[in-house]
Design a protein around this motif. Structure first.
Motif, PDB file in Angstrom:
ATOM      1  N   THR A 610       2.867  -0.714   9.105  1.00  0.00           N
ATOM      2  CA  THR A 610       1.993  -2.107   9.305  1.00  0.00           C
ATOM      3  C   THR A 610       1.568  -2.852   9.926  1.00  0.00           C
ATOM      4  O   THR A 610       0.088  -3.487   9.486  1.00  0.00           O
ATOM      5  CB  THR A 610       3.836  -2.692  10.156  1.00  0.00           C
ATOM      6  OG1 THR A 610       4.737  -2.163  10.467  1.00  0.00           O
ATOM      7  CG2 THR A 610       4.032  -4.205   9.744  1.00  0.00           C
ATOM      8  N   ALA A 613      -2.053  -1.751   7.631  1.00  0.00           N
ATOM      9  CA  ALA A 613      -1.479  -3.124   6.305  1.00  0.00           C
ATOM     10  C   ALA A 613      -2.321  -3.909   5.769  1.00  0.00           C
ATOM     11  O   ALA A 613      -2.338  -4.299   5.127  1.00  0.00           O
ATOM     12  CB  ALA A 613      -0.141  -2.170   5.844  1.00  0.00           C
ATOM     13  N   TYR A 631       8.773  -0.713   6.360  1.00  0.00           N
ATOM     14  CA  TYR A 631       7.840   1.130   6.084  1.00  0.00           C
ATOM     15  C   TYR A 631       7.924   1.830   7.187  1.00  0.00           C
ATOM     16  O   TYR A 631       7.854   2.908   6.760  1.00  0.00           O
ATOM     17  CB  TYR A 631       6.518   0.228   6.766  1.00  0.00           C
ATOM     18  CG  TYR A 631       5.385  -0.570   6.100  1.00  0.00           C
ATOM     19  CD1 TYR A 631       5.390   0.273   4.733  1.00  0.00           C
ATOM     20  CD2 TYR A 631       4.594  -1.296   6.593  1.00  0.00           C
ATOM     21  CE1 TYR A 631       3.988  -0.813   4.037  1.00  0.00           C
ATOM     22  CE2 TYR A 631       4.016  -2.613   5.725  1.00  0.00           C
ATOM     23  CZ  TYR A 631       3.612  -1.927   4.314  1.00  0.00           C
ATOM     24  OH  TYR A 631       2.329  -2.308   3.870  1.00  0.00           O
ATOM     25  N   ASP A 691      -6.159  -1.756   5.057  1.00  0.00           N
ATOM     26  CA  ASP A 691      -5.098  -2.390   4.410  1.00  0.00           C
ATOM     27  C   ASP A 691      -5.453  -1.604   3.174  1.00  0.00           C
ATOM     28  O   ASP A 691      -4.059  -1.711   2.685  1.00  0.00           O
ATOM     29  CB  ASP A 691      -5.376  -3.728   4.360  1.00  0.00           C
ATOM     30  CG  ASP A 691      -7.091  -3.932   4.258  1.00  0.00           C
ATOM     31  OD1 ASP A 691      -7.678  -3.479   4.610  1.00  0.00           O
ATOM     32  OD2 ASP A 691      -6.584  -4.930   3.403  1.00  0.00           O
ATOM     33  N   ALA A 694      -4.229   1.824   3.583  1.00  0.00           N
ATOM     34  CA  ALA A 694      -2.632   1.998   3.818  1.00  0.00           C
ATOM     35  C   ALA A 694      -2.217   1.899   2.010  1.00  0.00           C
ATOM     36  O   ALA A 694      -0.858   2.230   2.272  1.00  0.00           O
ATOM     37  CB  ALA A 694      -2.357   1.054   4.528  1.00  0.00           C
ATOM     38  N   GLN A 695      -2.797   0.173   1.745  1.00  0.00           N
ATOM     39  CA  GLN A 695      -2.062   0.063   0.369  1.00  0.00           C
ATOM     40  C   GLN A 695      -2.417   1.154  -0.502  1.00  0.00           C
ATOM     41  O   GLN A 695      -1.295   2.088  -2.105  1.00  0.00           O
ATOM     42  CB  GLN A 695      -3.141  -1.026  -0.300  1.00  0.00           C
ATOM     43  CG  GLN A 695      -2.250  -1.270  -1.610  1.00  0.00           C
ATOM     44  CD  GLN A 695      -3.474  -2.507  -2.554  1.00  0.00           C
ATOM     45  OE1 GLN A 695      -4.094  -3.067  -1.369  1.00  0.00           O
ATOM     46  NE2 GLN A 695      -3.194  -2.751  -3.225  1.00  0.00           N
ATOM     47  N   TYR A 698      -0.166   4.249   0.009  1.00  0.00           N
ATOM     48  CA  TYR A 698       1.700   3.661  -0.197  1.00  0.00           C
ATOM     49  C   TYR A 698       1.994   3.690  -1.404  1.00  0.00           C
ATOM     50  O   TYR A 698       3.154   3.834  -1.892  1.00  0.00           O
ATOM     51  CB  TYR A 698       2.040   2.391   0.264  1.00  0.00           C
ATOM     52  CG  TYR A 698       2.668   1.886   0.282  1.00  0.00           C
ATOM     53  CD1 TYR A 698       4.474   1.576   1.237  1.00  0.00           C
ATOM     54  CD2 TYR A 698       3.243   1.702  -1.462  1.00  0.00           C
ATOM     55  CE1 TYR A 698       5.310   0.979   1.233  1.00  0.00           C
ATOM     56  CE2 TYR A 698       4.904   0.788  -1.184  1.00  0.00           C
ATOM     57  CZ  TYR A 698       5.471   0.388  -0.227  1.00  0.00           C
ATOM     58  OH  TYR A 698       7.339  -0.277  -0.364  1.00  0.00           O
TER      59      TYR A 698
END
Length: 946
Positions: A610, A613, A631, A691, A694-695, A698
């Motif tokens: 979290t 991100a 998450y 961020d 992480a994106q 994901y």
């Protein structure tokens, strides 16, 4: 095999214990070259982990783990700060419960109690850092009061003093009248409070025989300080008072005359334009006094007008023998606020209180004692900062240090170019005692020890020496952190290896207090900058963008989010943590909306993901529990996907032997997508865009690996038509893709990736005892494979097109359908043949027929894949009447929406007054509804024709 259910609390504690016991956090040179070092901003020994710490530590740990996996000798230096005032307050509260004060104990015994407390209770935050997965080098943990750092502090103090860069002087400081010490600006909280503004009449000194008294009216929020006034200032451009410049007024209640001076500090637009000048009790007034000290140095202005009227308790002091009746006897001994009331009453009786009105003011309070801070004139130790600041400014100008984001260097320059000498002494007992000694005549001797003083000056035991009672500002020792923790003043191997450090990760609020001072001290004593980059992160705020604070009732404890907490315990914990019960109830009510049974416990990996991100460069973080829950679901998705991989590969031939393998288009596609994702993640971490990293992780994990590749693997692994070589190829791709993904995600999600990697590693042929030391993924340019990417993108479009038609027609997803293909290119025909297993399995195609002439096709629903058309005949597939009724209802709804929107856009009042973005949004909605109706009507015509 992995457990059926993902249980983060159990696996996280086990793996951290394993990592630490194996010494994996201690830097060691590996096959790679270079070193990488981050210094933790030392948390207060009294502290506990808050959301800001957790966010910051996630970023640092991600960087450290990434560089460690890249083969660099990596150090994340652990340590904590002695937190002078905060720690002393904690221990004083403990002995207060015994009915004693520190003075009852005496300095030596009191400090023993502090060390005892530190040993028993001072490690809370270090335990919590472990719970966050922080891979700090605990074996070399430092404390700002340990012997090595204390030696460094003394050495720096002595050298600076000997160069004339440390001196003792009487200056104005922020004084805490409860703690009886000077405090830094960072320890002063300015809050808007309700107060008053008083207008006071100061009589003008007039020639004898003047008929009527004349007055100057000054406005003040602190009438008690008038006893220390040295002048009244007016603006030199203010025509109302220009004729009075150089004249005098009688200072009421004191019998003193003070001059009227011209200074731009007086604002003609503010109040009466006349300002009382009290240089010993106001920082701005002190600057005015410095500019006009010759004018204030007259016979009845003792000390040249620089008059301190307070005791250390902020009560009115007594007169010194040489001062006479400088301070009226009626006020001596009164607390400042009691004195205020008495002074106002006396002024009113004399007819000198002109007016009083309500007024909002910024009230400075100590962040520890909450007492109103008093500008106070005392003898303190100072660092002459400008000679240190100039090289520090140049280092950033030359690019030796880079701020990320770059705009923060402007804040740095603004502070550094307007820097004032630094008050480094504090009037408390816990801290580095100033290495200065006094003889009976008050002469001062600075040295590393009393023995050194005696040796240098030939003092025998008969010469009494007294060490200065003050201790150093906590920021003084913290300024040495990057090199003192590595062994300076000794030239240790750690110092040679890791200084200068790589990056400092910190918040913007201490750029001046800590960052700038580390740069100054590093350049001075190491001859080089302390770090190459400074990554400035934002504040963690709540969902609404408000700063988290107890007063707002929006505080979250990261450990509660990791391990979970029920609502009753949450209320109790908040109340015991000094939060008022109504605020504890408030945060509980806010939590209950999302989590009726309390915070369930999301695990460390979900919380860290979290933070990553949300870590967009330089922006404040709006923390949302809902995202953490999302998450946590992401972790669960990865866990279940890994279980699928293991169930289909354990005890199977995964292509590690000499048997031939065959890679399908899907196998080659996922390898290419993993490489593309690796490039994105690598670049994002290198540029501090956590961020984006992480994106990318994901999107690849959820959408490409789980939603597509695992599904595309099923017809190969379960179908009868696939060869053994193809199955080996898919198994090998499954385990190697998962293993690479785990290494890619490890810096952000260390626990779940280690747990799964240990199971997948032997199947993928990976080596090593821990994913921590496994190499971070590198990309292979030859694996780009645009042909496989194009083919699978084509397959996905076909599957999604068929699924969309089923959804629009309310056809069950699992119902097999015949598919007709029109306008197929040669490449389409090839892919229709090779991709048939994917289409049959995932799109549930019953048959696929390529048409040479589209006119031969019956009435069908159409999906476009490039220039190719997928046609699904509608006859017999749907309830015609029910579908027509549904379509009519949807067309009617959109028609009504269009009518309402058109009416709004025809209204000049709306179009002219509403923001342009709002009007544009309404027009876009109108166009979208019109297009949707056209599509629905076309669909209705097709179905009606069946």
């Amino acid at each position: 095999m992995l457990d059926k259910n993902y249980d983060p609390q159990t696996l996280e504690k086990n793996w951290y214990r394993f990592w630490e016991e194996q010494g994996y956090f201690v830097p060691s040179q590996t096959e790679g070259d270079g070193s990488y070092c981050i210094m933790i901003p030392p948390p207060n020994v009294t502290g506990s982990l808050h959301m800001g710490h957790a966010f910051q530590d996630t970023i640092m740990d991600a960087l450290v783990r990434y560089h460690r996996m890249n083969g660099e000798s990596t150090l994340w230096q652990a340590g904590s700060d002695h937190a002078g005032i905060a720690t002393q307050m904690v221990v004083e509260r403990l002995i207060d419960a015994e009915g004693k004060t520190r003075h009852d104990y005496g300095r030596e015994k009191f400090l023993e109690r502090v060390w005892e407390w530190k040993a028993e209770s001072g490690g809370t935050i270090t335990r919590q850092l472990r719970r966050m997965g922080s891979s700090l080098d605990w074996e070399h943990e430092r404390f700002t009061m340990d012997n090595g750092l204390s030696e460094a502090v003394r050495e720096v103090f002595v050298r600076l003093y000997e160069e004339g860069l440390i001196y003792r002087g009487k200056r104005l400081v922020n004084w805490d009248p409860v703690l009886h010490t000077a405090v830094s600006d960072l320890e002063v909280l300015s809050e808007e409070e309700n107060g008053h503004m008083w207008d006071l009449r100061y009589p003008l000194v007039q020639p004898e025989g003047a008929k009527e008294p004349l007055y100057m009216v000054v406005s003040t929020t602190r009438p008690e300080t008038m006893l220390g006034d040295c002048a009244v200032a007016v603006n030199p451009e203010d025509a109302r008072y220009s004729h009075l410049i150089g004249e005098f007024v009688e200072l009421p209640l004191t019998g003193r005359r003070i001059p009227i001076v011209a200074d731009e500090h007086a604002d003609p637009e503010l109040g009466t334009g006349c300002v009382k000048i009290t240089p010993a009790h106001d920082f701005n007034d002190h600057q005015v006094w410095l500019r006009h000290r010759d004018e204030t140095a007259i016979a009845d202005q003792p000390h040249g007008g620089l008059i301190n009227i307070f005791t250390p308790d902020a009560a009115i002091r007594d007169n010194e023998p040489e001062e006479g009746q400088l301070i009226p006897a009626a006020y001596i001994g009164l607390d400042r606020y009691a004195a205020r009331k008495r002074i106002l009453a006396d002024l009113e009786e004399l007819g000198l209180l002109a007016n009083v009105k309500d007024h909002k003011l910024q009230q400075p309070r100590g962040d520890r004692s909450h007492a109103v801070i008093e500008p106070y004139l005392t003898d303190q130790w100072y660092v002459r900062v400008q000679p240190l600041a100039d090289p520090a400014i140049e280092a950033v100008e030359k690019g030796d240090i880079r701020f990320v984001p770059d705009n923060w260097k402007n804040t740095y320059f603004e502070w550094m170019r307007n820097i004032q000498d630094w008050c480094i002494s504090r009037q408390i007992w816990w801290g580095h005692r100033i290495p200065a000694w006094y003889d009976s005549e008050g002469n001062v001797y600075v040295a590393r020890s009393e023995a050194e003083v005696r040796e240098r000056h030939g003092f025998g035991p008969e010469v009494a020496l007294r060490q200065d009672d003050d201790v150093l500002d906590t920021w003084f020792s913290s300024a040495l952190w990057p090199f003192s923790t590595l062994g300076w003043p000794e030239e240790t191997e750690r110092l040679k290896t890791f200084y200068p450090t790589s990056v400092l990760v910190t918040g913007f609020d201490i750029i001046f207090f800590w960052v700038a001072r580390m740069i100054m001290m590093g350049l001075k004593f190491m001859g080089e900058v302390p770090f190459r980059e400074v990554y400035i992160h934002g504040l963690v705020r709540d969902t609404h963008g408000d700063k988290m604070s107890k007063s707002k009732g929006n505080v979250l404890d990261p450990i509660d989010l990791i391990d979970g907490i029920d609502l009753e315990s949450l209320v109790k914990k908040r109340t015991e943590g000094m939060m008022q019960p109504h605020l504890a109830d408030k945060i509980t009510r806010a939590t209950r909306k999302e989590f009726p049974d309390g915070i369930p416990g999301f695990g460390t990996d979900a919380l860290r993901f979290t933070f990553a991100a949300l870590a967009s460069t330089g922006r404040d973080v709006k923390f949302d529990l809902g995202r953490t829950e999302g998450y946590r679901n992401f972790c669960n998705k990865l866990w279940n996907a890994s279980r699928y991989v293991l169930m289909n590969t354990q005890d199977q031939d995964c292509g590690l032997g000499s048997e031939p393998i065959e890679l399908s288009a899907a196998d080659r596609w996922i390898r290419a997508r993993l490489d593309a994702t690796t490039d994105t993640v690598t670049e994002s971490i290198e540029t501090y865009r956590f961020d984006l990293a992480a994106q990318a992780i994901y999107e690849f994990t959820w959408n490409e690996f789980c939603d597509w590749y695992l599904e595309l693997s099923k017809p190969v692994l379960t179908g009868d038509s696939a060869s053994d070589a193809a199955k080996r190829g898919t198994r090998r791709t499954l385990v190697r893709t998962l293993e690479g993904l785990l290494r890619l995600a490890h810096p952000i999600m260390p626990f779940i990736t280690e747990e799964i990697w240990q199971k997948v590693r032997p199947l993928a042929g990976a080596e090593g005892d821990t994913i921590m030391l496994a190499p971070f993924p590198k990309t292979d340019p030859e694996s780009a494979d645009p042909q496989a990417v194009a083919e699978i993108d084509w397959v996905k479009q076909c599957i999604l097109g068929i699924r969309r038609i089923k959804g629009e027609m309310n056809i069950a997803p699992g119902k097999p359908l015949p598919v007709l293909v029109a306008n197929a290119s040669d490449q389409d025909r090839i892919w229709l043949e090779t991709a048939r297993p994917y289409l049959d399995f995932l799109a549930r195609t019953e048959s696929i027929t390529v048409l040479d002439d589209e006119s031969e096709a019956p009435e069908s629903a159409i999906a476009l894949v490039g220039g190719m058309k997928l046609l699904i005949p509608m006859a017999g597939l749907i309830d015609k009447e029910a579908e027509l009724k549904r379509l009519d209802k949807e067309i009617a709804r959109l028609t009504d929406d269009i009518a309402r929107t058109e009416k709004k856009l025809e209204n000049p009042s709306f179009v002219d007054k509403a923001p342009e973005a709002v009007v544009r949004k309404e027009r876009d909605k109108l166009a979208q509804h019109a297009a949707a109706i056209d599509n629905l009507r076309a669909q209705r015509e097709k179905i009606a024709a069946l």
